[in-house]
Every structure is written in C-alpha cells, then in structure tokens.
Design a protein around this motif. Sequence first.
Motif, PDB file in Angstrom:
ATOM      1  N   VAL A  35      54.331  16.061  20.546  1.00 16.79           N
ATOM      2  CA  VAL A  35      53.069  16.338  21.226  1.00 16.79           C
ATOM      3  C   VAL A  35      53.047  17.780  21.711  1.00 16.79           C
ATOM      4  N   ASP A  36      54.138  18.232  22.324  1.00 16.86           N
ATOM      5  CA  ASP A  36      54.223  19.609  22.810  1.00 16.86           C
ATOM      6  C   ASP A  36      54.074  20.621  21.671  1.00 16.86           C
ATOM      7  N   ALA A  37      54.659  20.318  20.519  1.00 16.70           N
ATOM      8  CA  ALA A  37      54.605  21.240  19.380  1.00 16.70           C
ATOM      9  C   ALA A  37      53.199  21.389  18.827  1.00 16.70           C
ATOM     10  N   THR A  38      52.329  20.439  19.096  1.00 16.82           N
ATOM     11  CA  THR A  38      50.970  20.497  18.548  1.00 16.82           C
ATOM     12  C   THR A  38      49.952  21.092  19.512  1.00 16.82           C
ATOM     13  N   LYS A  39      50.348  21.364  20.732  1.00 18.18           N
ATOM     14  CA  LYS A  39      49.385  21.831  21.735  1.00 18.18           C
ATOM     15  C   LYS A  39      48.711  23.145  21.371  1.00 18.18           C
ATOM     16  N   ASP A  40      49.410  24.031  20.673  1.00 22.62           N
ATOM     17  CA  ASP A  40      48.849  25.339  20.346  1.00 22.62           C
ATOM     18  C   ASP A  40      48.253  25.409  18.938  1.00 22.62           C
ATOM     19  N   VAL A  41      48.230  24.294  18.229  1.00 25.08           N
ATOM     20  CA  VAL A  41      47.667  24.285  16.880  1.00 25.08           C
ATOM     21  C   VAL A  41      46.147  24.327  16.981  1.00 25.08           C
ATOM     22  N   GLN A  42      45.550  25.232  16.230  1.00 28.41           N
ATOM     23  CA  GLN A  42      44.098  25.372  16.236  1.00 28.41           C
ATOM     24  C   GLN A  42      43.512  24.634  15.030  1.00 28.41           C
ATOM     25  N   LEU A  43      42.753  23.593  15.295  1.00 26.17           N
ATOM     26  CA  LEU A  43      42.092  22.836  14.244  1.00 26.17           C
ATOM     27  C   LEU A  43      40.625  23.235  14.185  1.00 26.17           C
ATOM     28  N   GLY A  44      40.041  23.151  13.021  1.00 24.58           N
ATOM     29  CA  GLY A  44      38.608  23.360  12.917  1.00 24.58           C
ATOM     30  C   GLY A  44      37.878  22.246  13.655  1.00 24.58           C
ATOM     31  N   GLU A  45      36.628  22.438  13.954  1.00 24.94           N
ATOM     32  CA  GLU A  45      35.845  21.469  14.717  1.00 24.94           C
ATOM     33  C   GLU A  45      35.810  20.091  14.042  1.00 24.94           C
ATOM     34  N   GLU A  46      35.656  20.074  12.719  1.00 23.26           N
ATOM     35  CA  GLU A  46      35.603  18.804  11.989  1.00 23.26           C
ATOM     36  C   GLU A  46      36.902  18.017  12.169  1.00 23.26           C
ATOM     37  N   TYR A  47      38.028  18.710  12.060  1.00 27.25           N
ATOM     38  CA  TYR A  47      39.323  18.055  12.226  1.00 27.25           C
ATOM     39  C   TYR A  47      39.554  17.631  13.674  1.00 27.25           C
ATOM     40  N   ARG A  48      39.138  18.446  14.610  1.00 32.67           N
ATOM     41  CA  ARG A  48      39.298  18.116  16.026  1.00 32.67           C
ATOM     42  C   ARG A  48      38.543  16.830  16.350  1.00 32.67           C
ATOM     43  N   LEU A  49      37.302  16.719  15.865  1.00 34.26           N
ATOM     44  CA  LEU A  49      36.504  15.517  16.125  1.00 34.26           C
ATOM     45  C   LEU A  49      37.117  14.287  15.451  1.00 34.26           C
ATOM     46  N   ALA A  50      37.590  14.461  14.233  1.00 36.75           N
ATOM     47  CA  ALA A  50      38.234  13.348  13.521  1.00 36.75           C
ATOM     48  C   ALA A  50      39.494  12.906  14.250  1.00 36.75           C
ATOM     49  N   LYS A  51      40.262  13.871  14.749  1.00 36.94           N
ATOM     50  CA  LYS A  51      41.490  13.558  15.494  1.00 36.94           C
ATOM     51  C   LYS A  51      41.166  12.780  16.757  1.00 36.94           C
ATOM     52  N   GLU A  52      40.159  13.226  17.491  1.00 33.48           N
ATOM     53  CA  GLU A  52      39.773  12.527  18.723  1.00 33.48           C
ATOM     54  C   GLU A  52      39.297  11.110  18.430  1.00 33.48           C
ATOM     55  N   LYS A  53      38.531  10.950  17.358  1.00 31.32           N
ATOM     56  CA  LYS A  53      38.037   9.621  16.974  1.00 31.32           C
ATOM     57  C   LYS A  53      39.203   8.697  16.619  1.00 31.32           C
ATOM     58  N   GLU A  54      40.151   9.216  15.833  1.00 34.16           N
ATOM     59  CA  GLU A  54      41.304   8.404  15.441  1.00 34.16           C
ATOM     60  C   GLU A  54      42.190   8.087  16.642  1.00 34.16           C
ATOM     61  N   ALA A  55      42.378   9.045  17.539  1.00 32.65           N
ATOM     62  CA  ALA A  55      43.174   8.800  18.740  1.00 32.65           C
ATOM     63  C   ALA A  55      42.544   7.695  19.577  1.00 32.65           C
ATOM     64  N   ALA A  56      41.231   7.708  19.706  1.00 30.85           N
ATOM     65  CA  ALA A  56      40.534   6.667  20.473  1.00 30.85           C
ATOM     66  C   ALA A  56      40.687   5.304  19.790  1.00 30.85           C
ATOM     67  N   ARG A  57      40.614   5.289  18.447  1.00 35.39           N
ATOM     68  CA  ARG A  57      40.772   4.032  17.713  1.00 35.39           C
ATOM     69  C   ARG A  57      42.173   3.472  17.918  1.00 35.39           C
ATOM     70  N   LEU A  58      43.185   4.343  17.821  1.00 34.16           N
ATOM     71  CA  LEU A  58      44.553   3.891  18.007  1.00 34.16           C
ATOM     72  C   LEU A  58      44.815   3.397  19.418  1.00 34.16           C
ATOM     73  N   LYS A  59      44.237   4.074  20.401  1.00 30.05           N
ATOM     74  CA  LYS A  59      44.402   3.635  21.794  1.00 30.05           C
ATOM     75  C   LYS A  59      43.819   2.255  22.005  1.00 30.05           C
ATOM     76  N   SER A  60      42.706   1.973  21.331  1.00 27.40           N
ATOM     77  CA  SER A  60      42.052   0.669  21.492  1.00 27.40           C
ATOM     78  C   SER A  60      42.895  -0.476  20.935  1.00 27.40           C
ATOM     79  N   LEU A  61      43.852  -0.161  20.067  1.00 25.83           N
ATOM     80  CA  LEU A  61      44.725  -1.183  19.474  1.00 25.83           C
ATOM     81  C   LEU A  61      45.831  -1.623  20.413  1.00 25.83           C
ATOM     82  N   HIS A  62      46.149  -0.794  21.405  1.00 26.31           N
ATOM     83  CA  HIS A  62      47.284  -1.104  22.302  1.00 26.31           C
ATOM     84  C   HIS A  62      46.827  -1.875  23.492  1.00 26.31           C
TER      85      HIS A  62
END
Length: 97
Positions: free
Chosen positions: A70-97
């Motif tokens: 997680v720390d290694a990814t904090k400074d990675v710059q993603l394009g807006e499309e990837y950032r939104l997809a990442k947030e959507k997937e993170a929310a989906r995964l959180k809902s599974l737990h």
Amino acid sequence: TVVSTSTRNFPNRLGKGADVFLASAELAAVSAIEGKLPTVEEYHKYANQIAATAKDTFRYMNFDRMEHYVDATKDVQLGEEYRLAKEKEAARLKSLH
C-alpha cells in the motif's frame, strides 16, 4: 493426458495427440497427487483441506492489506479513468468483507 493451468489450449500444444485439460491450480495439484483426474469426491476431499487453511494460504493475494505494498503505491499517478476504476473496484471488494 495432460492437466494444465495454462489459459490457452490448441491441438498438439503439449505434445502430439495429447489430451489437454485446462484446470485451476487446485485441480492440477489434486490431479498430480492422485495421478489422474480426480472424481468429484476425491477433489472435495482435498478441497476441504485447502479451504481449512485458505485464509493463510491465499493471504499473499491480499495486497490491499499489506502495508509495504500500500505504501509503495501512494505516489503512483494514475489517469482519471484508472483512478475511478480503482475506487469502484476497491468499494466492490470492501462490500464482500
């Protein structure tokens, strides 16, 4: 007869005239232990053993819970499309737990 974890299959890929069965890693492992494609009952015997330790066995797949990843990814710059997809997937995964 060949049991493969490959994602592709085509004639003679793993030997002339070979019957190739694509399988999960678990099924391939059980096939190796049994020396043949297992019956449903044989597979479930091993699957139950795998399930009993799955949390520990598959922990390496939980990168979102490993601080150094997680720390290694904090400074990675993603394009807006990837950032939104990442947030959507993170929310989906959180809902599974």
